[in-house]
Design a protein around this motif. Structure first.
Motif, PDB file in Angstrom:
ATOM      1  N   GLY A  79       0.718  -1.194   0.185  1.00  0.00           N
ATOM      2  CA  GLY A  79      -0.129   0.216  -0.055  1.00  0.00           C
ATOM      3  C   GLY A  79       0.734   1.271   0.017  1.00  0.00           C
ATOM      4  O   GLY A  79       0.463   2.195  -0.639  1.00  0.00           O
ATOM      5  N   ALA A  82       2.333   1.728  -3.479  1.00  0.00           N
ATOM      6  CA  ALA A  82       1.060   2.044  -4.287  1.00  0.00           C
ATOM      7  C   ALA A  82       0.680   3.641  -3.846  1.00  0.00           C
ATOM      8  O   ALA A  82       0.120   4.503  -5.040  1.00  0.00           O
ATOM      9  CB  ALA A  82      -0.223   1.328  -4.243  1.00  0.00           C
ATOM     10  N   GLN A  98      -4.551  -8.634  -4.596  1.00  0.00           N
ATOM     11  CA  GLN A  98      -5.893  -7.904  -4.259  1.00  0.00           C
ATOM     12  C   GLN A  98      -5.957  -6.488  -4.653  1.00  0.00           C
ATOM     13  O   GLN A  98      -7.122  -6.143  -4.921  1.00  0.00           O
ATOM     14  CB  GLN A  98      -5.990  -8.091  -2.683  1.00  0.00           C
ATOM     15  CG  GLN A  98      -6.082  -9.694  -2.246  1.00  0.00           C
ATOM     16  CD  GLN A  98      -6.544  -9.583  -0.358  1.00  0.00           C
ATOM     17  OE1 GLN A  98      -7.209  -8.893  -0.042  1.00  0.00           O
ATOM     18  NE2 GLN A  98      -5.446 -10.354   0.162  1.00  0.00           N
ATOM     19  N   LEU A  99      -4.852  -5.786  -4.466  1.00  0.00           N
ATOM     20  CA  LEU A  99      -4.882  -4.405  -5.005  1.00  0.00           C
ATOM     21  C   LEU A  99      -5.010  -4.366  -6.639  1.00  0.00           C
ATOM     22  O   LEU A  99      -5.914  -3.505  -6.909  1.00  0.00           O
ATOM     23  CB  LEU A  99      -3.544  -3.722  -4.836  1.00  0.00           C
ATOM     24  CG  LEU A  99      -3.533  -2.009  -4.904  1.00  0.00           C
ATOM     25  CD1 LEU A  99      -4.869  -1.687  -4.247  1.00  0.00           C
ATOM     26  CD2 LEU A  99      -2.391  -1.632  -4.525  1.00  0.00           C
ATOM     27  N   THR A 102      -8.671  -4.847  -7.632  1.00  0.00           N
ATOM     28  CA  THR A 102      -9.661  -3.845  -7.279  1.00  0.00           C
ATOM     29  C   THR A 102      -9.243  -2.312  -7.887  1.00  0.00           C
ATOM     30  O   THR A 102      -9.991  -1.757  -8.237  1.00  0.00           O
ATOM     31  CB  THR A 102      -9.685  -3.743  -5.845  1.00  0.00           C
ATOM     32  OG1 THR A 102      -8.582  -3.552  -5.138  1.00  0.00           O
ATOM     33  CG2 THR A 102     -10.399  -5.108  -5.140  1.00  0.00           C
ATOM     34  N   LYS A 103      -8.066  -1.990  -7.941  1.00  0.00           N
ATOM     35  CA  LYS A 103      -7.351  -0.973  -8.278  1.00  0.00           C
ATOM     36  C   LYS A 103      -6.163  -1.125  -9.202  1.00  0.00           C
ATOM     37  O   LYS A 103      -5.037  -0.704  -8.873  1.00  0.00           O
ATOM     38  CB  LYS A 103      -7.243  -0.116  -7.323  1.00  0.00           C
ATOM     39  CG  LYS A 103      -8.278   0.273  -6.296  1.00  0.00           C
ATOM     40  CD  LYS A 103      -7.884   1.285  -5.241  1.00  0.00           C
ATOM     41  CE  LYS A 103      -9.061   1.509  -4.070  1.00  0.00           C
ATOM     42  NZ  LYS A 103      -8.581   2.451  -3.146  1.00  0.00           N
ATOM     43  N   GLU A 106      -3.567   1.371  -9.931  1.00  0.00           N
ATOM     44  CA  GLU A 106      -2.593   1.678  -8.725  1.00  0.00           C
ATOM     45  C   GLU A 106      -1.368   0.761  -8.201  1.00  0.00           C
ATOM     46  O   GLU A 106      -0.607   1.043  -7.749  1.00  0.00           O
ATOM     47  CB  GLU A 106      -3.528   2.092  -7.537  1.00  0.00           C
ATOM     48  CG  GLU A 106      -4.380   3.378  -7.303  1.00  0.00           C
ATOM     49  CD  GLU A 106      -5.262   3.613  -6.349  1.00  0.00           C
ATOM     50  OE1 GLU A 106      -4.794   2.855  -5.171  1.00  0.00           O
ATOM     51  OE2 GLU A 106      -6.360   4.147  -6.410  1.00  0.00           O
ATOM     52  N   ALA A 107      -1.680  -0.431  -8.793  1.00  0.00           N
ATOM     53  CA  ALA A 107      -1.020  -1.446  -8.266  1.00  0.00           C
ATOM     54  C   ALA A 107       0.384  -1.434  -8.572  1.00  0.00           C
ATOM     55  O   ALA A 107       0.720  -0.976  -9.986  1.00  0.00           O
ATOM     56  CB  ALA A 107      -1.562  -2.697  -8.720  1.00  0.00           C
ATOM     57  N   LYS A 151      -4.461 -10.390   6.693  1.00  0.00           N
ATOM     58  CA  LYS A 151      -4.935  -9.954   5.301  1.00  0.00           C
ATOM     59  C   LYS A 151      -5.529 -11.205   4.583  1.00  0.00           C
ATOM     60  O   LYS A 151      -6.520 -10.884   3.715  1.00  0.00           O
ATOM     61  CB  LYS A 151      -3.917  -9.154   4.663  1.00  0.00           C
ATOM     62  CG  LYS A 151      -3.853  -7.640   5.296  1.00  0.00           C
ATOM     63  CD  LYS A 151      -2.983  -6.835   4.194  1.00  0.00           C
ATOM     64  CE  LYS A 151      -3.005  -5.346   4.700  1.00  0.00           C
ATOM     65  NZ  LYS A 151      -4.133  -4.719   4.840  1.00  0.00           N
TER      66      LYS A 151
END
Length: 348
Positions: A79, A82, A98-99, A102-103, A106-107, A151
């Motif tokens: 994170g 990112a 996971q990032l 979803t995004k 940004e990953a 997580k």
């Protein structure tokens, strides 16, 4: 065929190298390139190769000024890269998956896969009634909010068939984990096996007799874990810097394998209060348990088995009911791996 991101990265890397050669200058002949790197955790034995590479001047020789900070969890490192707080992170590739699901814009991307055997676990007292994953039902568990195992907990409960209705999750600072377990304030703690094992040892416990590990890998979660993760912006704008960083870290690992004590000394120079004997044990255990997957002998440390990574991505996506399935090329690229004659095929 439409070019993939891997094709783009390889093209960018080649262009950067040709540009330097065309000028008759080595890469980084001008001012050093500063890279901010966030580690996964505080300074311990398994950080040895980063510091040894720095102390031996591998980064400086390549024109890099690498500034390293302690981390607060493998998931958090992803994170922070990112968000742009760091250029590079030593983070959990599953948090990256996971990032990316979803995004994707940004990953970051993984450029050197270091931990290739799943270390995720719930540690419980050996004296407790908890013998298996299902036995965690109805108990109080705890861990640091950014812990990689925590997580992945939703994915693990899905795969292991755990009813979470009666389970309470408590968050606390990482340095309280083993004490919380030992004192009975929680019935289980999230973490990496060797992180818990050796932190418990430092806390006066005998992890071999006092702690039982409910390992995610034993329930079919054959996942990769920590790797060197960089922002896509850095990979695209300065591929030479990424390549030099990876090569330096790889050389640091090779040097650590030749002399564990030198590696631990490099850690101790940053964190003088460490127990060097315990940290050496932790370092060796990390090599044995988290980095010595059989595939290393075939693809080398830092590289991946694409089919295995694809299956790992599918596990994370399905178990977490993510909205899309990232491709392998969105998660990992081999464009920055060290030269073939420097790659590591044997660990320990």
């Amino acid at each position: 065929m439409r070019p993939t991101r891997r094709d783009f990265l390889k093209t960018s890397a080649a262009a950067g190298a040709l540009g330097a050669a065309g000028l008759g200058l080595p890469a980084f002949a001008q001012d050093p390139t500063t890279l901010k790197l966030i580690l996964n955790w505080r300074y311990q034995g398994p950080q040895a190769w980063f510091f040894l590479a720095q102390d031996k001047g591998y980064f400086k020789e390549a024109g890099l000024d690498v500034v390293m900070d302690q981390g607060n969890g493998s998931g958090a490192a992803v994170g922070q890269v990112a968000a742009g707080a760091y250029d590079v992170g030593f983070g959990d590739v599953n948090a990256l998956i996971q990032l990316a699901a979803t995004k994707p814009e940004e990953a970051p991307i993984c450029v050197y896969q270091m931990y290739n055997t799943p270390p995720f676990t719930v540690g419980v007292l050996a004296s407790s009634e908890i013998q298996s994953a299902k036995d965690l039902e109805g108990h109080k568990l705890g861990g640091a909010a950014n812990d990689g195992a925590l997580k992945l907990w939703p994915a693990f409960t899905n795969i292991a068939g755990i009813d979470t209705a009666g389970i309470e999750i408590l968050n606390f600072a990482p340095n309280l984990r083993e004490q919380m377990l030992k004192s009975g304030q929680v019935d289980g703690v999230f973490g990496y096996v060797n992180t818990i094992r050796f932190s418990a040892k430092l806390a006066g416990m005998d992890p071999d007799t006092e702690i039982r590990f409910i390992n995610y890998g034993d329930y079919g979660m054959d996942l990769y874990s920590n790797g060197i993760i960089v922002s896509k912006a850095l990979a695209e704008s300065n591929p030479d810097a990424v390549r030099a960083l990876v090569r330096g870290i790889n050389k640091g690992i090779a040097d650590t394998l030749k002399d564990f004590d030198a590696g631990i000394d490099a850690v101790a120079s940053r964190e003088p209060l460490i127990n060097k004997a315990v940290e050496k044990e932790r370092l060796i255990a990390t090599l044995e348990d988290e980095m010595a997957h059989d595939e290393v002998k075939v693809v080398s440390l830092g590289n991946i088995d694409p089919e295995r990574m694809k299956k790992a991505i599918d596990i994370v996506v399905q178990a977490n009911e993510l909205p899309r399935t990232p491709s392998v090329d969105e998660i990992f690229t081999d464009a920055f791996l060290p030269p073939e004659d420097e790659r590591i095929y044997e660990l320990i």
